[in-house]
Every structure is written in C-alpha cells, then in structure tokens.
Design an enzyme around this catalytic site. Structure first.
Site, PDB file in Angstrom:
ATOM      1  N   LYS A  49       0.861  -1.184   0.000  1.00 32.54           N
ATOM      2  CA  LYS A  49       0.000   0.000   0.000  1.00 32.54           C
ATOM      3  C   LYS A  49       0.895   1.231   0.000  1.00 32.54           C
ATOM      4  CE  LYS A  49      -3.539   0.029   2.778  1.00 32.54           C
ATOM      5  NZ  LYS A  49      -4.389   0.154   3.964  1.00 32.54           N
ATOM      6  N   CYS A  66      -0.479  15.302  -5.525  1.00 37.00           N
ATOM      7  CA  CYS A  66      -1.040  14.612  -6.695  1.00 37.00           C
ATOM      8  C   CYS A  66      -2.148  13.656  -6.271  1.00 37.00           C
ATOM      9  CB  CYS A  66       0.075  13.837  -7.399  1.00 37.00           C
ATOM     10  SG  CYS A  66      -0.495  12.852  -8.791  1.00 37.00           S
ATOM     11  N   CYS A  77       2.208  17.329  -6.821  1.00 33.93           N
ATOM     12  CA  CYS A  77       1.594  17.527  -8.126  1.00 33.93           C
ATOM     13  C   CYS A  77       2.555  18.266  -9.056  1.00 33.93           C
ATOM     14  CB  CYS A  77       0.313  18.340  -7.967  1.00 33.93           C
ATOM     15  SG  CYS A  77      -0.499  18.701  -9.535  1.00 33.93           S
TER      16      CYS A  77
END
Length: 102
Positions: A49, A66, A77
């Site tokens: 994960k 992001c 981002c």
C-alpha cells in the site's frame, strides 16, 4: 438422415453460443484484471500500500499533492492531471493544503 439434420440444427447453435459465451466471459475477466483499470501504474509498486504522511509544521504556507498518480514528482503535483484528464475525460485535480493565517 432426418435425425442427423435435426441434431445438427440443435447442436450447431448450442456450440456457437457456448463458444461466444466463453469468449465474452474470458474478455470480461481479462479486462477486470487489466492494468488499464488501475489508478497507480508506477508509484511504489513494490509495496502493498502506498501511504504518505506529512506533519503540518513541515508544509509551510501551501502544499499541492497529486491525486491522479501520474506526477513525476509524486506525491507532489506537477500538473500531470491535465494530460490525464484530456486522455480519459476524467476531472481529477490536485489536493491543495493551505496553512490558515492566525
């Protein structure tokens, strides 16, 4: 000859239906496991994960994260969502966190 003709008119459509059904089912299941349906195509694929944690004190005045998983500076981002949205018709954008002025 009549019995053979009767069997062919029954067996052939059933066989065709079975082949077409098997093909469609296999296409459905192969599409379900296809990487096109995945959001994360390349970030930290060796972990079970992907999790990032940040302290608010470290953010400064503003941080832009992001959410499309396409950024080359992930987890930050870089504007990659614009291309992603054009290609897919999606509408994802970044997560922007701003420090509240005291």
């Amino acid at each position: 000859m009549l019995v053979l003709s009767y069997h062919l008119t029954l067996v052939v459509p059933v066989a065709v239906a079975a082949v077409v059904g098997t093909y469609l089912i296999s296409r459905y299941y192969s599409r379900a496991s296809c990487s096109k349906g995945k959001v994360n195509l390349e970030q930290s694929k060796d972990t079970a994960k992907v999790v990032h944690s940040f302290d608010m004190e470290d953010i400064g005045k503003k941080a832009v994260y992001c959410r499309c998983w396409r950024s080359k500076k992930f987890p930050y981002c870089d504007g990659a969502h614009t291309k992603h949205n054009e290609e897919t018709g999606d509408n994802v954008g970044p997560l922007i966190i701003k420090r509240r002025d005291a």
